[in-house]
Design a protein around this motif. Structure first.
Motif, PDB file in Angstrom:
ATOM      1  N   THR A  84       0.812  -1.222   0.000  1.00 41.48           N
ATOM      2  CA  THR A  84       0.000   0.000   0.000  1.00 41.48           C
ATOM      3  C   THR A  84       0.843   1.269   0.000  1.00 41.48           C
ATOM      4  OG1 THR A  84      -0.130  -0.002   2.412  1.00 41.48           O
ATOM      5  CG2 THR A  84      -1.935  -1.088   1.240  1.00 41.48           C
ATOM      6  N   SER A  85       2.150   1.135   0.163  1.00 37.22           N
ATOM      7  CA  SER A  85       2.970   2.332   0.357  1.00 37.22           C
ATOM      8  C   SER A  85       4.435   2.011   0.062  1.00 37.22           C
ATOM      9  CB  SER A  85       2.812   2.774   1.824  1.00 37.22           C
ATOM     10  OG  SER A  85       3.729   3.785   2.157  1.00 37.22           O
TER      11      SER A  85
ATOM     12  N   ILE B 236       8.196   1.154  -0.432  1.00 36.00           N
ATOM     13  CA  ILE B 236       8.980   0.157  -1.165  1.00 36.00           C
ATOM     14  C   ILE B 236       8.060  -0.913  -1.772  1.00 36.00           C
ATOM     15  CG2 ILE B 236      10.707  -1.679  -0.893  1.00 36.00           C
ATOM     16  CD1 ILE B 236      11.944   0.068   1.407  1.00 36.00           C
TER      17      ILE B 236
ATOM     18  N   ARG C 254      -3.123  -3.736   4.770  1.00 31.92           N
ATOM     19  CA  ARG C 254      -4.371  -3.569   5.527  1.00 31.92           C
ATOM     20  C   ARG C 254      -5.292  -2.548   4.874  1.00 31.92           C
ATOM     21  NH1 ARG C 254      -1.420  -2.071  10.967  1.00 31.92           N
ATOM     22  NH2 ARG C 254      -0.280  -0.998   9.327  1.00 31.92           N
ATOM     23  N   ARG C 255      -4.727  -1.538   4.179  1.00 26.49           N
ATOM     24  CA  ARG C 255      -5.555  -0.438   3.659  1.00 26.49           C
ATOM     25  C   ARG C 255      -6.084  -0.789   2.275  1.00 26.49           C
ATOM     26  NH1 ARG C 255      -1.328   4.261   5.003  1.00 26.49           N
ATOM     27  NH2 ARG C 255       0.076   2.517   4.626  1.00 26.49           N
TER      28      ARG C 255
ATOM     29  N   ASP D 271      -3.886  -8.389   7.874  1.00 32.60           N
ATOM     30  CA  ASP D 271      -2.879  -7.884   8.805  1.00 32.60           C
ATOM     31  C   ASP D 271      -1.879  -9.025   9.011  1.00 32.60           C
ATOM     32  OD1 ASP D 271      -1.454  -7.210  11.145  1.00 32.60           O
ATOM     33  OD2 ASP D 271      -3.112  -6.003  11.899  1.00 32.60           O
TER      34      ASP D 271
ATOM     35  N   ASN E  56       7.927  -7.662   2.714  1.00 28.56           N
ATOM     36  CA  ASN E  56       8.282  -6.247   2.846  1.00 28.56           C
ATOM     37  C   ASN E  56       7.550  -5.554   3.999  1.00 28.56           C
ATOM     38  OD1 ASN E  56       8.939  -3.395   1.723  1.00 28.56           O
ATOM     39  ND2 ASN E  56       6.698  -3.483   1.652  1.00 28.56           N
TER      40      ASN E  56
ATOM     41  N   TYR F 258      13.561  -2.115  17.182  1.00 29.56           N
ATOM     42  CA  TYR F 258      13.510  -2.162  15.711  1.00 29.56           C
ATOM     43  C   TYR F 258      14.775  -2.848  15.183  1.00 29.56           C
ATOM     44  CZ  TYR F 258      13.320  -0.827  10.803  1.00 29.56           C
ATOM     45  OH  TYR F 258      13.318  -0.872   9.421  1.00 29.56           O
TER      46      TYR F 258
ATOM     47  N   GLY G  18      19.239   1.479   3.615  1.00 31.25           N
ATOM     48  CA  GLY G  18      19.433   2.576   4.564  1.00 31.25           C
ATOM     49  C   GLY G  18      18.231   3.495   4.471  1.00 31.25           C
TER      50      GLY G  18
ATOM     51  N   VAL H 184      15.320   5.505   3.262  1.00 28.56           N
ATOM     52  CA  VAL H 184      14.426   5.546   2.098  1.00 28.56           C
ATOM     53  C   VAL H 184      13.253   6.458   2.463  1.00 28.56           C
ATOM     54  CG1 VAL H 184      13.180   4.162   0.404  1.00 28.56           C
ATOM     55  CG2 VAL H 184      14.920   3.063   1.844  1.00 28.56           C
TER      56      VAL H 184
ATOM     57  N   THR I 247       9.790   7.258   2.551  1.00 28.47           N
ATOM     58  CA  THR I 247       8.477   6.612   2.369  1.00 28.47           C
ATOM     59  C   THR I 247       7.603   7.109   3.532  1.00 28.47           C
ATOM     60  OG1 THR I 247       9.138   4.772   3.785  1.00 28.47           O
ATOM     61  CG2 THR I 247       9.596   4.513   1.432  1.00 28.47           C
TER      62      THR I 247
HETATM   63  P1  NDP Z   1       5.906   2.394   4.527  1.00 25.62           P
HETATM   64  O1  NDP Z   1       5.403   2.809   5.868  1.00 25.62           O
HETATM   65  O2  NDP Z   1       5.809   3.350   3.410  1.00 25.62           O
HETATM   66  O3  NDP Z   1       5.225   1.006   4.106  1.00 25.62           O
HETATM   67  C1  NDP Z   1       5.053  -0.025   5.042  1.00 25.62           C
HETATM   68  C2  NDP Z   1       4.116  -1.072   4.460  1.00 25.62           C
HETATM   69  O4  NDP Z   1       3.984  -2.134   5.417  1.00 25.62           O
HETATM   70  C3  NDP Z   1       2.732  -0.532   4.187  1.00 25.62           C
HETATM   71  O5  NDP Z   1       2.294  -0.990   2.943  1.00 25.62           O
HETATM   72  C4  NDP Z   1       1.887  -1.120   5.303  1.00 25.62           C
HETATM   73  O6  NDP Z   1       0.579  -1.403   4.841  1.00 25.62           O
HETATM   74  C5  NDP Z   1       2.619  -2.426   5.567  1.00 25.62           C
HETATM   75  N1  NDP Z   1       2.328  -2.921   6.905  1.00 25.62           N
HETATM   76  C6  NDP Z   1       2.718  -2.393   8.090  1.00 25.62           C
HETATM   77  N2  NDP Z   1       2.177  -3.078   9.104  1.00 25.62           N
HETATM   78  C7  NDP Z   1       1.430  -4.067   8.540  1.00 25.62           C
HETATM   79  C8  NDP Z   1       0.604  -5.089   9.063  1.00 25.62           C
HETATM   80  N3  NDP Z   1       0.463  -5.270  10.387  1.00 25.62           N
HETATM   81  N4  NDP Z   1      -0.016  -5.926   8.205  1.00 25.62           N
HETATM   82  C9  NDP Z   1       0.134  -5.768   6.883  1.00 25.62           C
HETATM   83  N5  NDP Z   1       0.893  -4.811   6.324  1.00 25.62           N
HETATM   84  C10 NDP Z   1       1.521  -3.975   7.149  1.00 25.62           C
HETATM   85  O7  NDP Z   1       7.435   1.991   4.781  1.00 25.62           O
HETATM   86  P2  NDP Z   1       8.586   1.399   3.822  1.00 25.62           P
HETATM   87  O8  NDP Z   1       8.108   1.168   2.455  1.00 25.62           O
HETATM   88  O9  NDP Z   1       9.774   2.238   4.025  1.00 25.62           O
HETATM   89  O10 NDP Z   1       8.852   0.026   4.573  1.00 25.62           O
HETATM   90  C11 NDP Z   1       8.857  -1.229   3.922  1.00 25.62           C
HETATM   91  C12 NDP Z   1       9.887  -2.121   4.587  1.00 25.62           C
HETATM   92  O11 NDP Z   1      11.178  -1.546   4.397  1.00 25.62           O
HETATM   93  C13 NDP Z   1       9.729  -2.291   6.096  1.00 25.62           C
HETATM   94  O12 NDP Z   1       9.973  -3.655   6.416  1.00 25.62           O
HETATM   95  C14 NDP Z   1      10.825  -1.407   6.678  1.00 25.62           C
HETATM   96  O13 NDP Z   1      11.256  -1.846   7.930  1.00 25.62           O
HETATM   97  C15 NDP Z   1      11.884  -1.567   5.610  1.00 25.62           C
HETATM   98  N6  NDP Z   1      12.905  -0.519   5.583  1.00 25.62           N
HETATM   99  C16 NDP Z   1      12.559   0.791   5.384  1.00 25.62           C
HETATM  100  C17 NDP Z   1      13.553   1.764   5.354  1.00 25.62           C
HETATM  101  C18 NDP Z   1      13.239   3.219   5.210  1.00 25.62           C
HETATM  102  O14 NDP Z   1      14.128   4.052   5.515  1.00 25.62           O
HETATM  103  N7  NDP Z   1      12.073   3.612   4.745  1.00 25.62           N
HETATM  104  C19 NDP Z   1      14.969   1.400   5.462  1.00 25.62           C
HETATM  105  C20 NDP Z   1      15.210   0.004   5.676  1.00 25.62           C
HETATM  106  C21 NDP Z   1      14.212  -0.915   5.710  1.00 25.62           C
HETATM  107  P3  NDP Z   1      -0.765  -1.066   5.631  1.00 25.62           P
HETATM  108  O15 NDP Z   1      -0.478   0.019   6.615  1.00 25.62           O
HETATM  109  O16 NDP Z   1      -1.741  -0.672   4.563  1.00 25.62           O
HETATM  110  O17 NDP Z   1      -1.128  -2.372   6.269  1.00 25.62           O
END
Ligand code: NDP
Ligand code: 8X3
Length: 253
Positions: free
Chosen positions: A11-12, A14, A34-35, A60, A87, A153, A184, A186, A188
């Motif tokens: 949904t968001s 990466i 979830r969204r 979820d 992810n 974390y 590192g 990103v 988002t």
């Molecule tokens: P975003 O917050 O943009 O995206 C996170 C995604 O995870 C959303 O699509 C969200 O969907 C989903 N998510 C979170 N909790 C749940 C849940 N309980 N059930 C289902 N889906 C879930 O963050 P990023 O794209 O940055 O993060 C993606 C991954 O990259 C993560 O694992 C993060 O730890 C990792 N990462 C990110 C970095 C950064 O700097 N941004 C750096 C290194 C790693 P929804 O809320 O709709 O359920």
């Protein structure tokens, strides 16, 4: 049908960028999160630009029953998953451990570790049964080094590193590739979630340098899953040019 990829957290950030890019590279994609309204919007965006088929699963990752029901309930043609992008994940809060919020810890552990395990436990047997597949776990540089106030974390992403190695060993004889991609900084929604909606703190995280985008990481993921069958990238660490590791950044370059 094209090869099928399931992306958690589409949904968001990466995950969304990866779903779009995999569709561009002729994967049919199962997009999850979830969204639901975001998933519907993404499905429309993919189908507007590419010929890929798209299937939406709303669950979820922390809820094992929801995960099981969603994957078992798919039409059979969608169950032949070749690529799993684990992810979905988050950081919540940034405090010294002695001041930490227990609820934040539980959200991170339940999502980043247990959620990844629940999804993998459902999808991996499809791959081992076929003797083919690729699991990509999104780790972090937080899984390489521990930084101040990163405690839980960082621990959750160290667990992702360990589980990636474990999966690679356990599924070796089944020809399932397992990769961890460790980004590192990103830009988002990650920092908005970490700082619980504090836009100013979230914006500050990305000031004074050019951070990675979800697209940058998606490019690497798609490169990784498109390698020839006999080649696997075990571990990829990717940072902005302005970041050497968790401690050293070249701000105001
Ligand atoms: P975003 O917050 O943009 O995206 C996170 C995604 O995870 C959303 O699509 C969200 O969907 C989903 N998510 C979170 N909790 C749940 C849940 N309980 N059930 C289902 N889906 C879930 O963050 P990023 O794209 O940055 O993060 C993606 C991954 O990259 C993560 O694992 C993060 O730890 C990792 N990462 C990110 C970095 C950064 O700097 N941004 C750096 C290194 C790693 P929804 O809320 O709709 O359920
Ligand atoms: C996200 C990157 O440095 O905020 O995993 O931990 S960091």
């Amino acid at each position: 049908m094209n090869p099928i990829a399931l992306i958690t957290g589409a949904t968001s950030g990466i995950g969304r960028a990866t779903a779009l890019k995999l569709a561009e590279y002729n994967y049919d994609v199962i997009i999850t999160g979830r969204r639901e309204e975001r998933l519907v919007e993404l499905k429309n965006a993919i189908q507007y630009s590419f010929s890929a088929n798209v299937h939406i699963l709303t669950f979820d990752v922390r809820n094992q029953e929801e995960v099981t029901r969603a994957i078992d309930g798919m039409p059979d043609k969608w169950k032949d998953i070749r690529v799993l992008i684990n992810n979905a994940g988050l950081a919540v809060g940034l405090n010294h451990l002695q001041d930490g919020e227990i609820d934040d810890w539980e959200r991170m552990i339940d999502t980043n570790i247990k959620g990844l395990l629940y999804v993998t436990r459902k999808v991996a047997p499809i791959m081992t049964g076929k003797g083919d597949g690729h699991i990509v776990n999104i780790g972090s540089i937080a899984g390489k080094e521990v930084y101040e106030m990163g405690n839980v974390y960082c621990a959750s992403k160290h667990a992702v590193e360990a589980l990636t190695k474990a999966m690679r060993i356990d599924m070796l004889r089944d020809n399932v590739k397992v990769t961890s991609i460790s980004p590192g900084l990103v830009e988002t929604e990650f920092s908005m979630v970490r700082f619980k909606g504090d836009q100013q703190k979230a914006d500050q995280t990305y000031q004074g340098y050019t951070p990675l985008t979800g697209d940058d990481v998606a490019d690497v993921i798609v490169y990784t899953v498109n390698l020839p069958p006999h080649v696997n990238l075990n571990n990829v660490e990717i940072t902005p040019r302005a970041q050497a590791n968790s401690f050293y950044k070249n701000i105001n370059q």
